[in-house]
Design a protein around this motif. Structure first.
Motif, PDB file in Angstrom:
ATOM      1  N   ILE A 114       0.820  -1.211   0.000  1.00  0.00           N
ATOM      2  CA  ILE A 114       0.000   0.000   0.000  1.00  0.00           C
ATOM      3  C   ILE A 114       0.858   1.268   0.000  1.00  0.00           C
ATOM      4  CG2 ILE A 114      -0.190   0.006   2.523  1.00  0.00           C
ATOM      5  CD1 ILE A 114      -3.059   0.973   0.184  1.00  0.00           C
ATOM      6  N   TYR A 115       2.124   1.198   0.473  1.00  0.00           N
ATOM      7  CA  TYR A 115       3.002   2.370   0.537  1.00  0.00           C
ATOM      8  C   TYR A 115       4.051   2.358  -0.578  1.00  0.00           C
ATOM      9  CZ  TYR A 115       1.193   2.717   5.357  1.00  0.00           C
ATOM     10  OH  TYR A 115       0.391   2.815   6.464  1.00  0.00           O
ATOM     11  N   ASP A 116       3.796   1.663  -1.679  1.00  0.00           N
ATOM     12  CA  ASP A 116       4.864   1.364  -2.630  1.00  0.00           C
ATOM     13  C   ASP A 116       5.458   2.573  -3.338  1.00  0.00           C
ATOM     14  OD1 ASP A 116       2.669   1.887  -4.275  1.00  0.00           O
ATOM     15  OD2 ASP A 116       3.124   0.269  -5.673  1.00  0.00           O
ATOM     16  N   GLN A 117       4.794   3.732  -3.309  1.00  0.00           N
ATOM     17  CA  GLN A 117       5.352   4.916  -3.954  1.00  0.00           C
ATOM     18  C   GLN A 117       5.983   5.891  -2.959  1.00  0.00           C
ATOM     19  OE1 GLN A 117       3.135   6.539  -7.429  1.00  0.00           O
ATOM     20  NE2 GLN A 117       1.576   5.013  -6.925  1.00  0.00           N
ATOM     21  N   ARG A 134      17.241   2.856  -5.553  1.00  0.00           N
ATOM     22  CA  ARG A 134      17.140   1.486  -6.077  1.00  0.00           C
ATOM     23  C   ARG A 134      15.775   1.220  -6.694  1.00  0.00           C
ATOM     24  NH1 ARG A 134      19.125   0.293  -0.918  1.00  0.00           N
ATOM     25  NH2 ARG A 134      17.085  -0.506  -0.330  1.00  0.00           N
ATOM     26  N   GLY A 135      14.743   1.849  -6.142  1.00  0.00           N
ATOM     27  CA  GLY A 135      13.374   1.577  -6.557  1.00  0.00           C
ATOM     28  C   GLY A 135      12.754   0.500  -5.696  1.00  0.00           C
ATOM     29  N   HIS A 136      11.459   0.626  -5.493  1.00  0.00           N
ATOM     30  CA  HIS A 136      10.727  -0.369  -4.714  1.00  0.00           C
ATOM     31  C   HIS A 136      10.728  -1.714  -5.440  1.00  0.00           C
ATOM     32  CE1 HIS A 136       7.520  -2.412  -2.595  1.00  0.00           C
ATOM     33  NE2 HIS A 136       6.809  -2.491  -3.703  1.00  0.00           N
ATOM     34  N   SER A 170      -5.186   4.969  -0.487  1.00  0.00           N
ATOM     35  CA  SER A 170      -5.258   5.683   0.785  1.00  0.00           C
ATOM     36  C   SER A 170      -3.978   6.428   1.119  1.00  0.00           C
ATOM     37  CB  SER A 170      -5.596   4.709   1.916  1.00  0.00           C
ATOM     38  OG  SER A 170      -6.900   4.216   1.792  1.00  0.00           O
ATOM     39  N   LYS A 171      -2.846   5.775   0.994  1.00  0.00           N
ATOM     40  CA  LYS A 171      -1.591   6.337   1.473  1.00  0.00           C
ATOM     41  C   LYS A 171      -0.862   7.126   0.392  1.00  0.00           C
ATOM     42  CE  LYS A 171      -2.498   3.962   5.199  1.00  0.00           C
ATOM     43  NZ  LYS A 171      -2.961   4.572   6.456  1.00  0.00           N
ATOM     44  N   ASN A 172      -0.606   6.497  -0.759  1.00  0.00           N
ATOM     45  CA  ASN A 172       0.122   7.194  -1.820  1.00  0.00           C
ATOM     46  C   ASN A 172      -0.590   8.463  -2.274  1.00  0.00           C
ATOM     47  OD1 ASN A 172       2.087   5.147  -1.905  1.00  0.00           O
ATOM     48  ND2 ASN A 172       0.943   3.979  -3.436  1.00  0.00           N
ATOM     49  N   TYR A 173      -1.913   8.402  -2.362  1.00  0.00           N
ATOM     50  CA  TYR A 173      -2.699   9.506  -2.927  1.00  0.00           C
ATOM     51  C   TYR A 173      -3.467  10.310  -1.870  1.00  0.00           C
ATOM     52  CZ  TYR A 173      -1.800   7.444  -7.522  1.00  0.00           C
ATOM     53  OH  TYR A 173      -1.184   6.956  -8.649  1.00  0.00           O
ATOM     54  N   GLU A 220      12.983   3.644   5.239  1.00  0.00           N
ATOM     55  CA  GLU A 220      13.167   3.877   3.808  1.00  0.00           C
ATOM     56  C   GLU A 220      11.845   3.851   3.052  1.00  0.00           C
ATOM     57  OE1 GLU A 220      17.442   2.522   2.381  1.00  0.00           O
ATOM     58  OE2 GLU A 220      16.308   0.792   3.127  1.00  0.00           O
ATOM     59  N   GLY A 221      10.746   3.643   3.750  1.00  0.00           N
ATOM     60  CA  GLY A 221       9.448   3.617   3.087  1.00  0.00           C
ATOM     61  C   GLY A 221       8.333   3.932   4.069  1.00  0.00           C
ATOM     62  N   ALA A 222       7.132   4.135   3.520  1.00  0.00           N
ATOM     63  CA  ALA A 222       5.930   4.486   4.299  1.00  0.00           C
ATOM     64  C   ALA A 222       6.120   5.849   4.958  1.00  0.00           C
ATOM     65  CB  ALA A 222       5.589   3.394   5.308  1.00  0.00           C
TER      66      ALA A 222
END
Length: 410
Positions: free
Chosen positions: A222-225, A234-236, A256-259, A338-340
């Motif tokens: 859900i947090y991939d971006q 490196r990229g997800h 929900s999260k990215n947008y 590194e994410g979310a």
């Protein structure tokens, strides 16, 4: 002649009130309330609280999504859609994964639009678990993973992860927990609550273990971006891009999260046809279809809001660097996420448990965070702080946390 006079009747013995708790299933009774919501509810009763507790973006949804939703309402596009979701939405989701990850999904038979990523998660558990099947869940992890498996009759097997390995789960971590009842490996990366990501070499080793043991993978991305630092360079790593995993992975995602579209409740699942169609069958009976207006908003977001996502990501990145630096300076060693949009500071130097730290920080300094134990047993000794709130609030919260730690650190 009709007699309208009131009639007398004998008094019946009062009925015995039922013990309503006995009607509640053991699965539900034995599942504790969300540890996230509990501290949020307490904080809501207090004044001048800075909440670092809820994973709620403080940005508005993209203008394109808002306009599309309003237009759907004003023009009467409020009926049911196809059970799987609007064809245009599924096509755009397929195009998005093809463009970003080189993944090919058939929008007709391999994508289902859902009521948030949470429904997609529950559909997977309902569609694939028999009573007693084991679900391996690396933790700390999002609070819903375990309950979603238990509500479907599955047995949860916790697989601890550790800061020494950047909170990545490895094949070596998973292997000792395998049994002849192991059926599903549930991955959640970028991770809530730690902010960890999985690297490709780690996933390749996991893939071999999954194939050798004939496991199904459910991957919540859900947090991939929302990826930062060296991970952004490196990229997800999308789980089904790893050799051997495309044909046995259910990929969960959403808006929900990215947008910043939490209240729209729009998500999706991508999976090979036999898996996606099983989930669709459950979805048909449980939900019918995702909200039409939310699907319209998601279509517009995919078409027009990539720039909005990048602006939000850059803002989160600035907040991330600020909060990690401030927590480290306050004496709370903090793994660099590194994410979310969460960090997971170590609070053991205060001599308090995670629960005690969160409770007393809220009472004494009016800063709300979530005890690490809300996310699984290996969360003890940590708390989760969300940096989805504004930079000014983060800065003030850090001042209060530093003051609190200075009073209590051993």
């Amino acid at each position: 002649m009709l007699d309208l006079r009131p009639k007398t009747c004998s008094m019946a013995a009062p009925a015995t009130a039922p013990d309503l708790d006995t009607y509640v299933s053991d699965r539900v009774r034995e599942t504790p309330p969300s540890g996230i919501r509990r501290f949020f509810d307490i904080a809501a009763t207090m004044d001048n609280v800075i909440s670092l507790g809820i994973g709620e973006p403080d940005f508005n949804s993209p203008d394109a999504a808002l306009e599309a939703g309003v237009d759907a309402l004003e023009n009467g596009r409020t009926s049911y859609t196809s059970n799987a979701g609007m064809e245009e939405l599924r096509e755009l989701i397929a195009e998005d994964y093809e463009e970003r990850h080189g993944l090919s999904y058939d929008p007709e038979s391999e994508i289902v639009a859902t009521v948030g990523c949470s429904e997609a998660m529950q559909l997977a558990m309902q569609a694939f678990l028999e009573p007693g099947d084991e679900v391996l869940i690396p933790e700390p992890c999002f609070v819903s993973y375990g309950p979603s498996a238990r509500f479907a009759g599955g047995e949860v097997v916790h697989v601890p992860t550790h800061v020494e390995n950047d909170f990545q789960v490895t094949a070596a971590d998973i292997e000792p927990h395998l049994s002849d009842r192991s059926k599903v490996l549930f991955l959640g990366y970028p991770n809530n609550p730690t902010g960890a990501v999985l690297r490709r070499d780690t996933l390749q080793e996991i893939a071999q273990l999954v194939v050798d043991n004939d496991l199904l993978v459910v991957s919540d991305e859900i947090y991939d971006q929302l990826i930062y630092g060296t991970a952004h360079d490196r990229g997800h790593v999308c789980v089904p891009t790893v050799e051997g995993l495309r044909e046995r992975t259910v990929l969960l995602g959403g808006f929900s999260k990215n947008y910043a579209m939490t209240g729209w409740r729009i998500g999706f699942a991508c999976a090979p046809k036999p898996l996606s169609q099983a989930m669709l069958k459950v979805h048909q009976y449980m939900i019918m279809s995702a909200p039409t207006m939310a699907q319209e908003g998601a279509i517009a977001a995919l078409r027009e809001a990539r720039g909005d996502v990048e602006k939000m990501r850059q803002s989160y990145d600035e907040r991330r660097r600020t909060i990690v630096s401030g927590l480290n300076d306050a004496g709370l060693p903090t793994f660099e996420p590194e994410g979310a949009f969460y960090c997971f500071p170590d609070v053991t130097s205060t001599g308090m448990t995670s629960e005690e730290f969160a409770q007393r920080l809220l009472e004494e300094e009016k800063v709300a965070c979530v005890p690490g134990t809300a996310f699984g047993p290996s969360g003890e000794g940590y708390v989760r702080c969300s940096y989805a709130t504004g930079l000014d609030d983060i800065t003030e919260a850090l001042t209060r946390i530093d003051r609190f730690v200075s009073r209590h650190q051993s």
